[in-house]
Each structure stands twice: as structure tokens, then as C-alpha cells.
Design a protein around this motif. Structure first.
Motif, PDB file in Angstrom:
ATOM      1  N   ASP A 184     -33.339  14.538   4.261  1.00 45.06           N
ATOM      2  CA  ASP A 184     -32.250  14.868   5.188  1.00 45.06           C
ATOM      3  C   ASP A 184     -31.354  13.679   5.468  1.00 45.06           C
ATOM      4  N   ALA A 185     -31.922  12.474   5.554  1.00 46.43           N
ATOM      5  CA  ALA A 185     -31.121  11.310   5.925  1.00 46.43           C
ATOM      6  C   ALA A 185     -30.130  10.931   4.840  1.00 46.43           C
ATOM      7  N   THR A 186     -30.382  11.306   3.591  1.00 43.68           N
ATOM      8  CA  THR A 186     -29.481  10.887   2.496  1.00 43.68           C
ATOM      9  C   THR A 186     -28.138  11.587   2.532  1.00 43.68           C
ATOM     10  N   VAL A 187     -28.022  12.688   3.293  1.00 39.96           N
ATOM     11  CA  VAL A 187     -26.729  13.395   3.342  1.00 39.96           C
ATOM     12  C   VAL A 187     -25.692  12.600   4.108  1.00 39.96           C
ATOM     13  N   PHE A 188     -26.141  11.564   4.857  1.00 34.69           N
ATOM     14  CA  PHE A 188     -25.204  10.737   5.621  1.00 34.69           C
ATOM     15  C   PHE A 188     -24.723   9.538   4.800  1.00 34.69           C
ATOM     16  N   ASN A 189     -24.848   9.612   3.477  1.00 32.22           N
ATOM     17  CA  ASN A 189     -24.463   8.475   2.644  1.00 32.22           C
ATOM     18  C   ASN A 189     -22.978   8.169   2.719  1.00 32.22           C
ATOM     19  N   THR A 190     -22.157   9.190   2.985  1.00 31.22           N
ATOM     20  CA  THR A 190     -20.700   8.963   3.081  1.00 31.22           C
ATOM     21  C   THR A 190     -20.221   8.939   4.517  1.00 31.22           C
ATOM     22  N   ALA A 191     -20.886   9.678   5.388  1.00 34.81           N
ATOM     23  CA  ALA A 191     -20.434   9.754   6.775  1.00 34.81           C
ATOM     24  C   ALA A 191     -20.795   8.503   7.556  1.00 34.81           C
ATOM     25  N   ALA A 192     -21.872   7.816   7.213  1.00 34.66           N
ATOM     26  CA  ALA A 192     -22.334   6.667   7.976  1.00 34.66           C
ATOM     27  C   ALA A 192     -21.616   5.403   7.563  1.00 34.66           C
ATOM     28  N   ASP A 193     -21.326   4.579   8.549  1.00 36.93           N
ATOM     29  CA  ASP A 193     -20.774   3.254   8.271  1.00 36.93           C
ATOM     30  C   ASP A 193     -21.892   2.242   7.984  1.00 36.93           C
ATOM     31  N   ALA A 194     -23.038   2.428   8.596  1.00 38.96           N
ATOM     32  CA  ALA A 194     -24.177   1.516   8.410  1.00 38.96           C
ATOM     33  C   ALA A 194     -25.463   2.312   8.599  1.00 38.96           C
ATOM     34  N   VAL A 195     -26.442   1.973   7.784  1.00 43.70           N
ATOM     35  CA  VAL A 195     -27.763   2.573   7.880  1.00 43.70           C
ATOM     36  C   VAL A 195     -28.760   1.455   8.193  1.00 43.70           C
ATOM     37  N   VAL A 196     -29.556   1.670   9.242  1.00 47.98           N
ATOM     38  CA  VAL A 196     -30.556   0.691   9.656  1.00 47.98           C
ATOM     39  C   VAL A 196     -31.932   1.272   9.352  1.00 47.98           C
ATOM     40  N   MET A 197     -32.714   0.530   8.565  1.00 45.07           N
ATOM     41  CA  MET A 197     -34.091   0.929   8.238  1.00 45.07           C
ATOM     42  C   MET A 197     -35.043   0.362   9.299  1.00 45.07           C
ATOM     43  N   VAL A 198     -35.760   1.243   9.974  1.00 40.92           N
ATOM     44  CA  VAL A 198     -36.653   0.837  11.058  1.00 40.92           C
ATOM     45  C   VAL A 198     -38.084   0.729  10.513  1.00 40.92           C
ATOM     46  N   ALA A 199     -38.768  -0.350  10.838  1.00 41.05           N
ATOM     47  CA  ALA A 199     -40.170  -0.552  10.443  1.00 41.05           C
ATOM     48  C   ALA A 199     -40.934  -1.063  11.654  1.00 41.05           C
ATOM     49  N   ARG A 200     -42.193  -0.648  11.774  1.00 41.38           N
ATOM     50  CA  ARG A 200     -43.035  -1.078  12.890  1.00 41.38           C
ATOM     51  C   ARG A 200     -43.995  -2.155  12.396  1.00 41.38           C
ATOM     52  N   ALA A 201     -43.989  -3.288  13.081  1.00 37.56           N
ATOM     53  CA  ALA A 201     -44.862  -4.403  12.700  1.00 37.56           C
ATOM     54  C   ALA A 201     -46.324  -4.002  12.827  1.00 37.56           C
ATOM     55  N   GLY A 202     -47.072  -4.265  11.762  1.00 34.67           N
ATOM     56  CA  GLY A 202     -48.488  -3.959  11.763  1.00 34.67           C
ATOM     57  C   GLY A 202     -48.824  -2.514  11.494  1.00 34.67           C
ATOM     58  N   VAL A 203     -47.813  -1.644  11.274  1.00 37.12           N
ATOM     59  CA  VAL A 203     -48.050  -0.223  11.047  1.00 37.12           C
ATOM     60  C   VAL A 203     -47.455   0.232   9.727  1.00 37.12           C
ATOM     61  N   THR A 204     -46.193  -0.056   9.498  1.00 37.49           N
ATOM     62  CA  THR A 204     -45.500   0.437   8.309  1.00 37.49           C
ATOM     63  C   THR A 204     -46.021  -0.283   7.063  1.00 37.49           C
ATOM     64  N   PRO A 205     -46.523   0.442   6.064  1.00 37.45           N
ATOM     65  CA  PRO A 205     -46.960  -0.208   4.826  1.00 37.45           C
ATOM     66  C   PRO A 205     -45.780  -0.771   4.048  1.00 37.45           C
ATOM     67  N   VAL A 206     -45.987  -1.919   3.439  1.00 37.19           N
ATOM     68  CA  VAL A 206     -44.926  -2.551   2.655  1.00 37.19           C
ATOM     69  C   VAL A 206     -44.518  -1.660   1.484  1.00 37.19           C
ATOM     70  N   GLU A 207     -45.500  -1.027   0.829  1.00 36.15           N
ATOM     71  CA  GLU A 207     -45.190  -0.175  -0.312  1.00 36.15           C
ATOM     72  C   GLU A 207     -44.314   1.006   0.108  1.00 36.15           C
ATOM     73  N   ALA A 208     -44.601   1.572   1.286  1.00 36.43           N
ATOM     74  CA  ALA A 208     -43.769   2.684   1.772  1.00 36.43           C
ATOM     75  C   ALA A 208     -42.364   2.214   2.064  1.00 36.43           C
ATOM     76  N   LEU A 209     -42.230   1.009   2.602  1.00 41.01           N
ATOM     77  CA  LEU A 209     -40.908   0.477   2.901  1.00 41.01           C
ATOM     78  C   LEU A 209     -40.125   0.181   1.622  1.00 41.01           C
ATOM     79  N   ILE A 210     -40.808  -0.280   0.595  1.00 44.47           N
ATOM     80  CA  ILE A 210     -40.152  -0.526  -0.698  1.00 44.47           C
ATOM     81  C   ILE A 210     -39.598   0.780  -1.269  1.00 44.47           C
ATOM     82  N   TYR A 211     -40.411   1.832  -1.189  1.00 42.17           N
ATOM     83  CA  TYR A 211     -39.972   3.122  -1.717  1.00 42.17           C
ATOM     84  C   TYR A 211     -38.795   3.668  -0.917  1.00 42.17           C
ATOM     85  N   ALA A 212     -38.829   3.517   0.420  1.00 44.29           N
ATOM     86  CA  ALA A 212     -37.715   3.981   1.242  1.00 44.29           C
ATOM     87  C   ALA A 212     -36.433   3.247   0.891  1.00 44.29           C
ATOM     88  N   GLY A 213     -36.512   1.946   0.640  1.00 39.63           N
ATOM     89  CA  GLY A 213     -35.326   1.201   0.232  1.00 39.63           C
ATOM     90  C   GLY A 213     -34.766   1.692  -1.088  1.00 39.63           C
TER      91      GLY A 213
END
Length: 816
Positions: free
Chosen positions: A742-771
Motif C-alpha cells: 500500500d505504501a508504494t502508491v505514494f511514490n509520486t504523491a509524496a515529497d519525502a518518505v521516512v523509513m521508521v525502525a525501532r532500536a533493538g526490535v527491527t531486524p537488519v535483514e527486514a530493513l534491507i528488504y524494505a529499502g
């Protein structure tokens, strides 16, 4: 100072981060996992406390016996000393043998049978067996079993089989118990216990348990005193077992000594009988020769030289005959010894007694007597045991040692005979030339006379040995005697409880340290700015501290920035939203501290390379629970307090939570607003932030069946453009990238996209894939927001965190 940013994989694979000190790298891990380490230590300490607290006290009894050399066999000891060259070594070997005999299974079985140790009291624990049973008799062939004695409600006492639960009968008033293969009587004090449990184990099991609990040691190297220790939970039984063990050992050793003496007497008598027969035959041969040859007087029939020559010839013949016979016997003994692999037949070295010269040797006579005793004891044991039995093997090795000593003495004596024969050959060769005319009958007479004389000497020696053996058999063997009997122990053995607790604590802490390092190595979550930048490939624009109660962190972080009253614009509804603020800070300080973190994010967004002036900011994350909704709400509230016109859109049309956070109705909301823009007034809620600011909130509305179609519609794009023109900032909360698209539909409407990660919770591999997903969709990903940071705890991961931790104290002082 700049710090190198690296991935968790690089940090895990690099043991030294430039400090060159292992302690510098280890201490942060221990500090981060201190609760885990302390927890493991406490668990180990509590477990040790519980285990040592429930232990039954143990008692130990000690008895001492003295072991001297056997006085009945001094010649044998002399031979051993000569062969070894060290008399003290022989004594040490003797004591070592006796210590091994004290630990034999046969001795343990004798004690088990004499004390009824096959019966073990299980319950009540810690009670002396004598207070339960006054008499115990268990047959060696008795069956094993588990039994219980229980008093019924009718007042009767029954014997139960604990395995099957079946009753084996009532116990009469006399307390007599008849179990399979066992008979016992209850003591008068047994009535104090409502239930008694006892087992009857096998003889082998009881003997093994007894041998395992017995410790036999030598008091010191310079003394011949052996100490026997036995430990158990019953002090009376400990004393009785120790005394029974040493008493039984002394009795068996005396019986063995007596049997050995009787065997020696029988052996000597048999040899005397043989010598008597041979002596009678030699005297008869001498008498017959005198009669047939007419020999009356030696002096009248031969000269002195003839007598000397005859003596030489007789001596040579005797030596030669003895040499040949001895060589034959030695050869036969060696052949018989090599073929007698099972050690079941008697030794051939007994034939050495037929040689008077050897028999006159006191050492050889003693060795032959000892060999006979050992073989008799071994034959007696073989009648009841197998050749591989431990006691039989000890006697077999002892017989082999004696045979080897006999072989050495006999070989030396044979060599001496060879030398004597060679010397006599030379003398006789000279004499024969002079005495060629010596009458043969005179020489024959001298030979027969010498044989009679030699047999008489052997007969006298055997008679003397027989008297010595009979005297030794009548005397008491004092080579082993009891020095100190075991006493009733009054104190239990020290349990070393404090030492066990200390060791348990050390082991628990060590296990906690190991577990901490294992968890540290397996921790693949985002911890530092370097982790986030490595995973997404964009800079970290903001770091949000962790504050509030851990169970209500999500709601509190938003409500900290809320005004106590929140109203809906269109409906006029209102709801109270009181912030939950930690006791360590005031309300104003907490609000300022939280707002400042999000204002930093806004400032970094303004200076980031974004399009259209950063009017539409989309918040997304890799996985649920990373804090994107919290971050989006707090970001919008923080900017609203500065007087900016901010609208917050909950675009998570699958499980949006902003309506719950702000305590406003979910519908109408975004779904209704996209379908009918005229419903803007009723679809937008006004949230009053702390201070004078206010925030417009667009909740999800009714959750649609196809959220992606709603978000990717032209109406949604038009709505975003309308809001862009109406507000200073449009903040959009979207679903996680790794879950839905769902978030990818804002690729043209958004001026900036901020990726949120929680310290000690979010896996690095999951964050790599999200990027990767964001870049592949063409989303304007400008940075990451790292939230939930405990700056004090996580300073060991990133040194820069410790400077951020001063912020909370700073705002607290300002607020106060």
C-alpha cells in the motif's frame, strides 16, 4: 571525532574495534545483559539452596588395623628382599595387597549378609534402621522387592507391595514380617510412623553400594596402619558396617593363614613319606651289595687313595646325576608352565623337592612351601569361582612370582653343578691314570653308602621343618590386628554448603555470561545509526528516545504532546486524553523533550534533498511494531505546537490505529473522504496539542475490502494535492512495506518518505528488504527515523548515544 558506521555483521565479525583491548569490547556486552547474567546467577543460587537444604545428613565411621609381615615365613621374605633389593618396597606391596583385599566384592557380600544390608529403609528419611526393625534376616537367594508397612483406618498394620499395591498380609502383634525371602521384626518405636517404606535389593547391588561407600587409605607411608572409612545416613549402621568389615577381614585372613599352615604340614608329611620310602630302598640296596660282593671292611680292601678317588667319582656321579635330573625338571617345568594357560593344574616346580641340595637351601624350601599354600588356596577358590575372578587372579599372579623365583634359584644352582662337574672331570682324569686298578666293587659300595647318608640328612631336615610348621599352626597370627574400632559418629559430615552456594553462583554467572554472548551474537536487530544507514542506504534523520512505561509506551508518547482535551471538528464530539508522564519528569519537561526530538527530524527533512519543498511526508516501516504510527503522530503534533497547519492521515486501511490513540471515532474518515470530498468537514477531526497548536486528523474510516485500490485511485491523488495546498505539512501514516504494497502508491504523491525502525526490535535483514522495495517502487526515500532508543543502555552500541542522554536531564531541570 567521527565514528565509523558499520553493519551488525561487520561488528560481530570484528572482535577488536580499534581499541586493541578485549575488556573494552567485553564490558559493554556485560553491561547490556546485566539483568540476564544476574538472573542466571540468582536462579543457580536458588537451585543450589533448595538442593542443599533438602539433603539428608551423612555420617562417617573410621576403624584402624595394623598389618605386619607374616612371621611364619621369614625365608620367603628374605628371597623377596634379595630379588627386589628393597625391603620397604616389599612391605609396601604387602600393605597394598591387603588394602585391595579390603575392597573385594566377596568381603562386601559377607558383610551384607551378616548385617542384612539388602534391606534399605526409604521412608521415613533420616531415621535409624534400628528404630524401624529390631531383627532382619534376608536369605542370599531372596527376591528383590519394594514394600510398605501402613497402618489402616481400622487400626491394623498391613504389608503392601509398592509396585502392585497389593496387600501381602497383616502384621501380627509381635511385629513379625514375612516377606518373600526375608524375615524381620518391627521395633517398638516403629509405631510412631504411620507409613514405612523399605526395599530389598539384590546381593550384588548391595555389595556394589557398600564397596562404593568404603574408603581404604594408608595412614602414612612410614606406618603399617590402614584406615577403613564408611559413610552413610544411618550413624548406627555406619558404625556397625565399619566394624563388621574389619572384623570379617581379620577373621578371613586368620582362616587363610591357618589353612596355609595346615597345607604346609600336609605337604611336608607327604615329602617325609616319600623320603622314608627312598631311604629304605637305599639301605636295602647297600645291604644286598655287601652280601653279594663280600665287602666287610673298607680299610682292609682299599687304600686312602682309593677312598679319595672313590669319593671323587661318587661326588662327580651325584653331581652329574643331579645336574641332568635338575635340567630335565626345569625343562619339564617350563614346558608345563607355557602349556598351562588356564592355571588349573599344579605347578611342576614341586618336583624340586627331590633334590636334597636344593631342599637344604632354606629359601628354596620356603618358596616351595609358599607355592604349595598359594596353589591350595587357588584350588579352593576355583571350586567356587571362575579363573577370571579377581581374588583367583591375585593368587595366580602370586604363584607365578614364586615360580619365577624358584626358576631363578634352580638355574643358578644348575650352573653351579655344571661348574663342579667340569672341575671334577679334570681331577678324575688325572686320578684315573693312577687308579686304573681300583676295584669297581669298592666304588660301588661308596656310592651306595653316600646315597644312604644323603637321604638320612634330608629326612632329618624335613622332620625339623615339620615341627616348625606345627608350632606355627598352633601359634596365633598377629600380623593383622585391630588398632581402633569404629565409634558411633555424633556429628554429621560437613556439607560444604557455603562452598556449593558460591560455586553455584559462579557457575550461574558464568552461564549467564555465556548466554549473554550467545544472544549478542544472534541479535540481528538495528542498534546503531550505522546499522540503519547500512540497511537502507540513506542517512539517519532523527533519533527518538524511549520514554514512558514500557507497557503503555505507544500511547503515552503521543499523549505527552496532546492537550488534555481533544475535539472532532465536524461532529463536535470531544474526548479526554490525559498524558501518562513518568514521575521523574514534569509534564512540561516531558513534552518539551519529546517535541524537540521530532523538531530535529523536521529540520533535517527541510535540509534533505527533497522535491516540492517537503510538504507531503510519508511514514512507513519494514514490519509492524516498528513505531511508524507513533512517530507519524508525534511528528505531526510536534510541528502543530509550533503553529504550523498540519494534517495527519491514517492511510493504513488494513489496521490503522490513530483513531484509537487519539480516542476519536474511526469513521467517517479517509475512505469516505476519497469517495466524497464534500464530506471533508465530518471526516476530519481536530486534535488540540499542548500549548496553542492544533492538529487535523483524518482517520481510516470504514476499512475497505481492497485498500490498495482506494489508495491508488485518482481521487486519492487529488485529495493529497488538495491537502498540500491547504496545509503547511501533510503527514501520512502507511502500512509496513514488507507486509503489503500500500505504501508504494505514494511514490509520486509524496515529497519525502521516512523509513521508521525501532532500536533493538527491527531486524537488519527486514530493513534491507524494505529499502529495496522502496527504491524499486521509486519512492523518494530520504532518510530513516530510529526510535525507541534507550540512550543510557544503548550507549555501549553507539558512543554518540551518551551525549543524547543528557537531553532528558536538561529538560527536567528547565521544566522544574
Amino acid at each position: 571525532m567521527q565514528h565509523k558506521l558499520s553493519s551488525p555483521h561487520e561488528r560481530a565479525a570484528t572482535p577488536d574495534h580499534g581499541n586493541g583491548n578485549l575488556w573494552v569490547e567485553t564490558w559493554p556486552v556485560l553491561r547490556r545483559r546485566k539483568l540476564l547474567i544476574l538472573g542466571c546467577g540468582i536462579v543457580a543460587l536458588v537451585a543450589a539452596q533448595l538442593s542443599t537444604g533438602r539433603g539428608t545428613p551423612e555420617y562417617q565411621a573410621v576403624a584402624s588395623i595394623r598389618v605386619d609381615e607374616r612371621q611364619s615365613q621369614p625365608p620367603l621374605q628374605d628371597v623377596v628382599r634379595l630379588s627386589s633389593g628393597n625391603s620397604r618396597s616389599a612391605v609396601a606391596n604387602n600393605i597394598s595387597t591387603e588394602m585391595q583385599m579390603l575392597q573385594t566384592r566377596s568381603l562386601a557380600r559377607s558383610v551384607v549378609d551378616s548385617l542384612g544390608l539388602r534391606t534399605r529403609v526409604r521412608a521415613p528419611a533420616g531415621v535409624a534402621r534400628s528404630s524401624i526393625f529390631s531383627e532382619i534376616a534376608v536369605s542370599p537367594e531372596g527376591e528383590r522387592g519394594e514394600y510398605a508397612i501402613e497402618r489402616t483406618a481400622r487400626g491394623t498394620v498391613e504389608l503392601l507391595d509398592r509396585t502392585s499395591g497389593a496387600s501381602l498380609g497383616r502384621i501380627g502383634p509381635d511385629g513379625r514380617i514375612e516377606a518373600p525371602g526375608a524375615s524381620m521384626r518391627l521395633a517398638s518405636t516403629a509405631a510412631q510412623h504411620p507409613r514405612i517404606e523399605f526395599d530389598i535389593v539384590s546381593s550384588d547391588a548391595a555389595a556394589r553400594a557398600l564397596s562404593g561407600a568404603v574408603e581404604v587409605t594408608r595412614q602414612s607411608r612410614d606406618t603399617e596402619i590402614i584406615e577403613v572409612r564408611y559413610r552413610g545416613t544411618d550413624p548406627e549402621l555406619v558404625r556397625d558396617v565399619t566394624n563388621a568389615l574389619v572384623t570379617q577381614f581379620i577373621e578371613e585372613r586368620n582362616q587363610s593363614s591357618s589353612h596355609s599352615t595346615l597345607s604346609t604340614v600336609g605337604f611336608i608329611r607327604a615329602q617325609i613319606s616319600g623320603i622314608e620310602t627312598r631311604l629304605a630302598a637305599a639301605e636295602e640296596a647297600l645291604r644286598a651289595y655287601r652280601e653279594s660282593a663280600g665287602v666287610v671292611s673298607v680299610q682292609d680292601q682299599a687304600t686312602t687313595e682309593v677312598r679319595q678317588t672313590a669319593d671323587l667319582v661318587a661326588q662327580h656321579n651325584v653331581i652329574e646325576a643331579e645336574r641332568v635330573a635338575l635340567a630335565r625338571v626345569l625343562n619339564y617345568a617350563e614346558v608345563n608352565r607355557s602349556s598351562n594357560t588356564d592355571n588349573t593344574t599344579s605347578s611342576s616346580y614341586r618336583d624340586l623337592v627331590a633334590f636334597p641340595s636344593l631342599l637344604r637351601n632354606q629359601a628354596v624350601s620356603s618358596l616351595l612351601s609358599s607355592l604349595n599354600q598359594v596353589e591350595d588356596r587357588r584350588a579352593d577358590l576355583l571350586a567356587r569361582r571362575s579363573p577370571s575372578d579377581h581374588d583367583v587372579m591375585i593368587l595366580t599372579r602370586r604363584a607365578e612370582e614364586i615360580e619365577q623365583q624358584l626358576h631363578t634359584v634352580a638355574v643358578g644352582y644348575l650352573q653351579g653343578l655344571n661348574s663342579q662337574a667340569a672341575a671334577l672331570d679334570g681331577v678324575l682324569a688325572s686320578s684315573n691314570r693312577k687308579l686304573g686298578q681300583i676295584p669297581e666293587k669298592e666304588m660301588r659300595f661308596a656310592q651306595l653308602q653316600r646315597e644312604v647318608t644323603g637321604l638320612e640328612q634330608v629326612y632329618e631336615q624335613l622332620q625339623a621343618r615339620l615341627k616348625e610348621a606345627e608350632i606355627a599352626g598352633a601359634a596365633e597370627d598377629v600380623s593383622v590386628r585391630l588398632v581402633d574400632a569404629a565409634m558411633l559418629p555424633t556429628r554429621s559430615l560437613p556439607t560444604k554448603r557455603n562452598l556449593l552456594l558460591a560455586l553455584s553462583l559462579v557457575v550461574g554467572l558464568a552461564g549467564g555470561v555465556g548466554l549473554a554472548f550467545v544472544r549478542e551474537l544472534k541479535d540481528g536487530s538495528v542498534r546503531t545509526r550505522g546499522d540503519a544507514q547500512f540497511a537502507v542506504g540513506v542517512p539517519v534523520l532523527g533519533m527518538i528516545p524511549r520514554f514512558g512505561h514500557p507497557r503503555r509506551r505507544f500511547y503515552q508518547s503521543v499523549r505527552t504532546l496532546l492537550h488534555p482535551r481533544t475535539k472532532g471538528l465536524g461532529s463536535g464530539q470531544s474526548s479526554d486524553s490525559t498524558a501518562i508522564i513518568p514521575a521523574a519528569t514534569g509534564e512540561a519537561a516531558e513534552r518539551a523533550y519529546a517535541a524537540d526530538a521530532y523538531e530535529r527530524l523536521h529540520t533535517n527533512l527541510l535540509y534533505a534533498h527533497v522535491r516540492n519543498g517537503c510538504r507531503v511526508v510519508v511514514f512507513t516501516s519494514a514490519l509492524p511494531g516498528d513505531g511508524k504510527s507513533t512517530s507519524a503522530a508525534n511528528f505531526a503534533l510536534a510541528l502543530a505546537t509550533r503553529g504550523l497547519r498540519v494534517v495527519l492521515i491514517d492511510a493504513d486501511l488494513r489496521r490503522g490505529s490513530l483513531s484509537t490513540v487519539f480516542r476519536v471515532p474511526r469513521a467517517p474518515g479517509l475512505t469516505e473522504l476519497v469517495s466524497d470530498e464534500k464530506r471533508s468537514s465530518e471526516s476530519t477531526r481536530t486534535v488540540y496539542a499542548a500549548g496553542s497548536g492544533q492538529l487535523d486528523l483524518v482517520p481510516t474510516g470504514e476499512l475497505p475490502a481492497h485498500p490498495t485500490q482506494v489508495l491508488d485511485s485518482p481521487e486519492m491523488s487529488a485529495l493529497v494535492e488538495t491537502l498540500r495546498a491547504r496545509y503547511d505539512l501533510v503527514v501520512v501514516d502507511t502500512p509496513p512495506l514488507n507486509v503489503v504494497s500500500d505504501a508504494t502508491v505514494f511514490n509520486t504523491a509524496a515529497d519525502a518518505v521516512v523509513m521508521v525502525a525501532r532500536a533493538g526490535v527491527t531486524p537488519v535483514e527486514a530493513l534491507i528488504y524494505a529499502g529495496e522495495v522502496a527504491r524499486n517502487a521509486g519512492m523518494p526515500l530520504v532518510g530513516t527515523l530510529l526510535n525507541g532508543i534507550d540512550f543510557e543502555r544503548d550507549a555501549s552500541y553507539d558512543p554518540a548515544y551518551r551525549w543524547y542522554s543528557y537531553g532528558k536531564a536538561y529538560y527536567t531541570e528547565v521544566g522544574s
